[in-house]
Design an enzyme around this catalytic site. Structure first.
Site, mmCIF file in Angstrom:
data_model
loop_
_atom_site.group_PDB
_atom_site.id
_atom_site.type_symbol
_atom_site.label_atom_id
_atom_site.label_comp_id
_atom_site.label_asym_id
_atom_site.label_seq_id
_atom_site.Cartn_x
_atom_site.Cartn_y
_atom_site.Cartn_z
ATOM 1 N N GLN A 152 48.984 26.506 31.199
ATOM 2 C CA GLN A 152 48.394 26.374 29.974
ATOM 3 C C GLN A 152 46.854 27.138 29.954
ATOM 4 O OE1 GLN A 152 47.915 22.910 28.526
ATOM 5 N NE2 GLN A 152 46.940 23.430 26.392
ATOM 6 N N PHE A 153 47.614 28.818 29.382
ATOM 7 C CA PHE A 153 45.946 29.591 29.519
ATOM 8 C C PHE A 153 45.321 29.528 28.546
ATOM 9 C CE2 PHE A 153 48.657 31.366 26.217
ATOM 10 C CZ PHE A 153 47.680 32.425 25.558
ATOM 11 N N THR A 154 45.642 28.782 27.672
ATOM 12 C CA THR A 154 44.381 28.456 25.905
ATOM 13 C C THR A 154 43.674 27.558 26.537
ATOM 14 O OG1 THR A 154 45.851 26.078 25.792
ATOM 15 C CG2 THR A 154 46.516 28.583 24.217
#
Length: 146
Positions: free
Chosen positions: A78-80
């Site tokens: 989850q790059f966010t």
């Protein structure tokens, strides 16, 4: 590297309507890779997650780890998680690792922990039953080389 840990009774991840990974009792770890992270940070984060004492002992105190209870780990990229949200109303992802480096380190982490995994870069649907709820934010940063 960053991990948002959720103690779960069960969790799963689906892509295009098909469940690709699921676990029973354990930890759902949403994983973000920051620019500058390396295998050393992935190693430290993996060790910390496996040993993190968030499960109750016989007295009801959070004193048992994933290993202690024989629990499972579901790791979801989850790059966010690495978004900079300090100013404005639109997150900046300038501190995120490149997609290629992020995928490489996520896969390294998943292999090291033998986790069930989501699919890097996919539009995933994550389902979970949060046990508690119990949620923790862990972050390991590159160590200075002095």
């Amino acid at each position: 590297m960053i991990a948002l840990l959720q103690r779960v009774s069960e969790a799963s991840v689906a892509v295009d309507g098909t469940t690709i990974a699921s676990i029973a009792r354990g930890v759902l770890a949403l994983i973000g890779v920051e620019r500058g992270d390396s295998e050393a940070e992935a190693d430290r984060l993996a060790e910390k997650i496996i040993a993190f004492r968030i499960f109750p002992d016989d007295a009801g105190k959070m004193n048992r780890s994933l290993n202690d209870i024989g629990g499972e780990l579901l790791a979801v990229p989850q790059f966010t998680l690495v978004a900079d949200t300090k100013s404005g109303t639109r997150p900046s992802f300038s501190s995120a690792a490149s997609p290629a480096e992020g995928e490489k380190l996520f896969n390294y982490f998943a292999n090291k922990t033998r986790a069930a995994t989501g699919r890097f870069g996919a539009d995933m649907k994550v389902s979970l039953v949060n046990d508690g709820p119990v949620t923790f934010w862990l972050q390991v940063s590159p160590q200075s080389k002095s």
